[in-house]
Enzyme design. Structure first.
Site, mmCIF file in Angstrom:
data_model
loop_
_atom_site.group_PDB
_atom_site.id
_atom_site.type_symbol
_atom_site.label_atom_id
_atom_site.label_comp_id
_atom_site.label_asym_id
_atom_site.label_seq_id
_atom_site.Cartn_x
_atom_site.Cartn_y
_atom_site.Cartn_z
ATOM 1 C CB ILE A 32 -0.960 -0.025 1.224
ATOM 2 C CG1 ILE A 32 -2.164 0.871 1.014
ATOM 3 C CG2 ILE A 32 -0.218 0.321 2.512
ATOM 4 C CD1 ILE A 32 -3.254 0.668 2.044
ATOM 5 C CD GLN A 94 8.266 -9.408 11.339
ATOM 6 O OE1 GLN A 94 9.258 -9.782 11.983
ATOM 7 N NE2 GLN A 94 7.341 -10.245 10.919
ATOM 8 C CG HIS A 100 5.569 -9.234 5.217
ATOM 9 N ND1 HIS A 100 5.335 -9.361 6.561
ATOM 10 C CD2 HIS A 100 6.194 -8.054 5.047
ATOM 11 C CE1 HIS A 100 5.790 -8.301 7.187
ATOM 12 N NE2 HIS A 100 6.336 -7.479 6.293
HETATM 13 P P1 AMP Z 1 7.161 -4.642 7.379
HETATM 14 O O1 AMP Z 1 7.471 -3.250 7.878
HETATM 15 O O2 AMP Z 1 8.368 -5.349 6.818
HETATM 16 O O3 AMP Z 1 6.451 -5.475 8.442
HETATM 17 O O4 AMP Z 1 6.186 -4.481 6.139
HETATM 18 C C1 AMP Z 1 4.801 -4.325 6.267
HETATM 19 C C2 AMP Z 1 4.333 -3.749 4.961
HETATM 20 O O5 AMP Z 1 2.945 -3.893 4.871
HETATM 21 C C3 AMP Z 1 4.650 -2.251 4.785
HETATM 22 O O6 AMP Z 1 5.504 -2.078 3.657
HETATM 23 C C4 AMP Z 1 3.282 -1.631 4.589
HETATM 24 O O7 AMP Z 1 3.292 -0.576 3.650
HETATM 25 C C5 AMP Z 1 2.454 -2.810 4.116
HETATM 26 N N1 AMP Z 1 1.032 -2.703 4.364
HETATM 27 C C6 AMP Z 1 0.422 -2.315 5.518
HETATM 28 N N2 AMP Z 1 -0.916 -2.339 5.366
HETATM 29 C C7 AMP Z 1 -1.148 -2.754 4.090
HETATM 30 C C8 AMP Z 1 -2.336 -2.985 3.323
HETATM 31 N N3 AMP Z 1 -3.564 -2.786 3.832
HETATM 32 N N4 AMP Z 1 -2.190 -3.407 2.028
HETATM 33 C C9 AMP Z 1 -0.976 -3.595 1.494
HETATM 34 N N5 AMP Z 1 0.183 -3.403 2.180
HETATM 35 C C10 AMP Z 1 0.095 -2.991 3.452
#
Ligand code: AMP
Ligand code: ZN
Length: 114
Positions: A32, A94, A100
């Protein structure tokens, strides 16, 4: 399925995702808040907090996840030029504790990462 997990909610369809690739065991969707022209998150459908836990408890799905990353990179036209990042733990940024892989590509990347 874990309660209060954003990515489990995406797997379950309760939260919408911009899905680009799906298998029986994995889901891939656009981040996102993209940090590169291509920024796709690839997750296992099963809830595990990080890659090591996934490999320990669901080794076949860990392999599926890596194959899904390669499929996404090919589909996005990245070839073999992309960065795969698993932020692991709060100190490594994280923020969602459902494993992911970030697939990032489409621009030159620097090193070291921030
Ligand atoms: P991390 O910081 O490695 O845990 O990555 C989490 C990721 O999830 C971040 O890059 C966010 O931008 C992404 N994210 C959070 N909410 C959403 C959502 N609703 N749809 C798609 N990506 C998301
Ligand atoms: Zn989850």
């Amino acid at each position: 399925m874990s309660d209060d997990c954003l990515f489990c909610a995406m797997v379950g369809g309760q939260v919408q995702a911009d899905v680009v690739h799906e298998t029986d065991t994995t889901l891939a969707f656009r981040d996102i808040n993209p940090q590169a022209p291509t920024h796709v998150l690839v997750i296992p459908k099963v809830h595990q907090p990080n890659f090591a836990a996934l490999a320990q408890h669901e080794p076949g799905v860990a392999v599926d996840l890596v194959n899904a990353v390669a499929a996404v990179a090919a589909q996005e036209g990245l070839g073999e030029n992309y960065r795969l990042v698993f932020n692991t733990g709060p100190d490594a940024h994280q923020t969602v504790f459902h494993v992911h892989g970030h697939v990032l590509g489409g621009r030159p990347m620097g090193w070291p990462p921030g």
